[in-house]
Design an enzyme around this catalytic site. Structure first.
Site, mmCIF file in Angstrom:
data_model
loop_
_atom_site.group_PDB
_atom_site.id
_atom_site.type_symbol
_atom_site.label_atom_id
_atom_site.label_comp_id
_atom_site.label_asym_id
_atom_site.label_seq_id
_atom_site.Cartn_x
_atom_site.Cartn_y
_atom_site.Cartn_z
ATOM 1 N N LYS A 73 0.930 -1.208 0.098
ATOM 2 C CA LYS A 73 0.013 -0.144 -0.019
ATOM 3 C C LYS A 73 0.890 1.249 0.225
ATOM 4 C CE LYS A 73 -4.354 -1.893 2.026
ATOM 5 N NZ LYS A 73 -5.116 -1.588 3.066
ATOM 6 N N TYR A 215 -10.519 -10.266 8.520
ATOM 7 C CA TYR A 215 -12.107 -10.693 8.410
ATOM 8 C C TYR A 215 -12.071 -12.138 8.394
ATOM 9 C CZ TYR A 215 -10.605 -11.486 3.767
ATOM 10 O OH TYR A 215 -9.815 -12.003 2.698
#
Length: 253
Positions: A73, A215
């Site tokens: 990122k 998640y």
């Protein structure tokens, strides 16, 4: 009668490292099927080095956009032609749009996803937060907390200018005074589901929010321990859905 020209296949994808577990490919493939979006595919670009972005990803024909995940990122930024204002300010990119001329523009949709996911749980008492981890995802979280006027402090394994605390300097008292704790580290991700950030969980109470960007599993050990103390717990799934939908809007602008 002349046949209508067929629409060109549009390709999308995810850039990361060791991303076979990825949420994005499954999410977008299902989205294309459910919403009857034809001539669109989504694939993983599992890159061992960020330098492969130009060699492999940008050489892909009909590529319209990509998402970016761990660990690229931040390191992707020098390879992008232009940055959206917010992405530039944050210093992290998770969405890239390719123009018809082959130019690239970087965005950060994590900020939209996180803000939308955490806002319903916030109360007036939530004024101070701890961010566990200092990677690319943590930058977007810090940006949102600043927008929400919530004071935040970074926690890292090693002492640094950025990290106010290390894991071994955290106390129950510090934990009790910071009623939002956000795990931006990969600790607890599948398959290492029995691991959790090393914090004094006894400082957590019913007024806390524990938010885990992970998640998979849907309830990490970090969240389980928070739940046992009566805290509000949120995993990263809704954030991922919101940021994915925001990416889709950007690609189709």
């Amino acid at each position: 009668m002349d046949k209508k020209p067929e629409k060109t296949m549009r390709k999308f994808g995810l850039i990361g490292k060791d991303i076979s577990y990825s949420f994005s490919q499954n999410y977008f493939s299902l989205k294309f099927k459910d919403e009857n979006i034809k001539q669109a595919t989504y694939q993983n670009f599992d890159l061992q080095n960020i330098e492969d972005f130009k060699k492999i990803v940008l050489k892909t024909e009909h590529l319209s956009g990509v998402n970016v995940t761990i660990p690229y990122k931040e390191t992707i930024i020098p390879f992008i032609d232009k940055l959206d204002k917010k992405a530039k300010k944050i210093g992290a990119v998770n969405t890239i749009k390719l123009t018809k001329k082959g130019k690239t523009k970087g965005y950060n949709t994590d900020i939209y996803g996180f803000k939308k996911a955490i806002k319903p749980a916030l109360k007036k008492r939530h004024k101070k937060a701890l961010i566990l981890g200092t990677g690319g995802a943590s930058k977007a979280i810090a940006f949102v907390l600043k927008e929400l006027d919530i004071k935040f402090y970074f926690v890292s394994r090693k002492a640094s200018e950025k990290a106010s605390y290390t894991y071994n300097t955290l106390t129950e008292d510090i934990i009790s005074k910071h009623q939002i704790i956000i795990n931006c580290s990969p600790v607890g991700t599948f398959p290492n589901v029995n691991e959790s950030p090393d914090i004094p969980y006894n400082g957590i109470g019913s007024k806390h929010i524990l938010f885990d960007l992970i998640y998979n599993p849907s309830e990490t050990e970090f969240l389980k321990q928070g739940k046992n103390k009566g805290a509000t717990t949120l995993n990263g799934y809704n954030m991922l859905v919101y940021q994915a939908e925001k990416s889709w809007k950007i690609w189709n602008k």
